[in-house]
Write a protein that holds these residues in place. Structure first.
Motif: not given
Length: 100
Positions: A41-46, A55-59, A81-89, A95-96
Motif C-alpha cells: 500500500c502506497e499510503e500505509c506500507g501494508a 489499484c485505486s484511481h485518484d479520479v 496501490i492501496r490496501c483494502r481499508n485505505r481504498h474503502k476509506k 466495497l464488497q
C-alpha cells in the motif's frame, strides 16, 4: 454498447476502457514489484500478507467517463496501490470484494 469520449474526442467502448484499465493496473503493480521486489500500500506500507491490495484511481472511473476524460481510466500516473481499508476509506464506499 456504451461509448465514452476522451478529452481529445476519441470515442471508446466500455470493453476498450476495461481492457486498457486492466493493462494499466497490471503495469502499475509490475512497476512497483520491479522497483521494490514486492507490492505494498502506497499510503500505509501494508503488504499483501496484511490483506488484499487494490489499484485505486485518484479520479474515479465513473467521474472520468462522465466528464469526457476517459483516458484517465488507464493513466498510470493516477492509479495508486492501496490496501483494502485505505481504498474503502478513500472512496467512501463499503466495497464488497471477495478475498479469493
Amino acid at each position: 454498447m456504451n461509448h465514452y469520449f476522451t478529452s481529445d474526442g476519441e470515442r471508446v467502448s466500455q470493453s476498450t476502457i476495461d481492457s486498457r484499465t486492466r493493462e494499466a493496473k497490471a503495469k502499475v503493480l509490475q512497476n512497483q514489484r520491479d522497483e521494490y521486489g514486492y507490492n505494498f500500500c502506497e499510503e500505509c506500507g501494508a503488504n499483501a500478507n496484511s490483506g488484499p491490495l487494490d489499484c485505486s484511481h485518484d479520479v474515479s472511473v465513473k467521474k472520468a467517463k462522465e466528464t469526457g476524460r476517459t483516458e484517465l481510466c488507464w493513466d498510470t500516473k493516477i492509479i495508486v496501490i492501496r490496501c483494502r481499508n485505505r481504498h474503502k476509506k478513500k472512496d467512501g464506499l463499503d466495497l464488497q470484494f471477495s478475498n479469493n
